[in-house]
Design a protein around this motif. Structure first.
Motif, short mmCIF file in Angstrom:
data_model
loop_
_atom_site.label_atom_id
_atom_site.label_comp_id
_atom_site.label_asym_id
_atom_site.label_seq_id
_atom_site.Cartn_x
_atom_site.Cartn_y
_atom_site.Cartn_z
N SER A 133 0.84 -1.19 0.00
CA SER A 133 0.00 0.00 0.00
C SER A 133 0.87 1.23 0.00
N ARG A 134 0.41 2.28 -0.69
CA ARG A 134 1.16 3.54 -0.69
C ARG A 134 0.18 4.69 -0.81
N GLN A 135 0.68 5.88 -0.52
CA GLN A 135 -0.13 7.09 -0.63
C GLN A 135 0.66 8.16 -1.35
N TRP A 136 -0.05 9.13 -1.94
CA TRP A 136 0.58 10.24 -2.63
C TRP A 136 -0.36 11.43 -2.62
N GLN A 137 0.18 12.59 -2.97
CA GLN A 137 -0.60 13.82 -3.04
C GLN A 137 -1.09 14.02 -4.47
N ALA A 138 -2.40 14.18 -4.65
CA ALA A 138 -2.96 14.46 -5.96
C ALA A 138 -2.75 15.94 -6.29
N GLY B 33 -4.29 18.48 -4.12
CA GLY B 33 -3.82 18.54 -2.75
C GLY B 33 -4.36 17.44 -1.85
N SER B 34 -5.29 16.65 -2.34
CA SER B 34 -5.84 15.57 -1.52
C SER B 34 -4.87 14.39 -1.48
N THR B 35 -4.98 13.62 -0.42
CA THR B 35 -4.15 12.43 -0.26
C THR B 35 -4.88 11.24 -0.87
N LYS B 36 -4.19 10.52 -1.75
CA LYS B 36 -4.74 9.34 -2.41
C LYS B 36 -4.02 8.10 -1.90
N TYR B 37 -4.74 6.99 -1.88
CA TYR B 37 -4.21 5.72 -1.43
C TYR B 37 -4.44 4.66 -2.50
N THR B 38 -3.51 3.73 -2.59
CA THR B 38 -3.69 2.60 -3.50
C THR B 38 -2.99 1.37 -2.93
#
Length: 146
Positions: free
Chosen positions: A85-90, A93-98
């Motif tokens: 699992s990881r997260q990043w900034q769209a 500005g929202s935080t996305k997870y996948t």
């Protein structure tokens, strides 16, 4: 049992061609989606239902280059790997997870390129098998731990 296990095994069809990303220093990753299907009969309507699940796969370096070279949308492949699992900034500005599957081993089961060249049933001995597990424990590839 004191240990833990993070292992995924899938057989499915590519949803699109492998998308490559190259880094400074020569490393690269390939990303593609894999579709797996579940078929069942609805007991009330007696209708055949197909449910598709999509999985995000990541392959690295030489394995990515092999997948890019030989695989295309619709091809069937067997993969083994681990969930990550990881997260990043769209951009907004929202935080996305996948959650992705980091592929460590794969076998091409059928490719469009093979089918176009052969136009016959593929010989099981011609299936390509590649093990790219970076953390080889020293055991033979076919050795089971139990």
């Amino acid at each position: 049992m004191n240990g833990t296990l993070n292992k995924v095994m899938l057989i499915g069809h590519l949803g699109d061609d492998v998308k490559m990303h190259y880094f400074d220093g020569g490393n690269c990753i390939g990303r593609f989606q894999l579709a797996t299907n579940e078929v069942y009969i609805n007991k009330t309507t007696n209708e055949k239902i197909t449910s598709t699940e999509w999985h995000n796969l990541v392959v690295r370096n030489k394995a990515a280059e092999l997948c890019e070279k030989y695989l295309s949308k619709g091809d069937k492949i067997y993969v083994e790997g681990r969930l990550k699992s990881r997260q990043w900034q769209a951009e907004d500005g929202s935080t996305k997870y996948t959650t992705e599957i980091q592929v460590t081993e794969f076998t091409f089961l059928s490719t469009k390129k093979d089918n176009e060249n052969n136009k016959q049933i593929q010989n099981p001995e011609s299936v390509k098998n590649t093990n790219f597990d970076a953390q080889n424990s020293g055991l033979p590839v076919n050795d089971l731990p139990f």
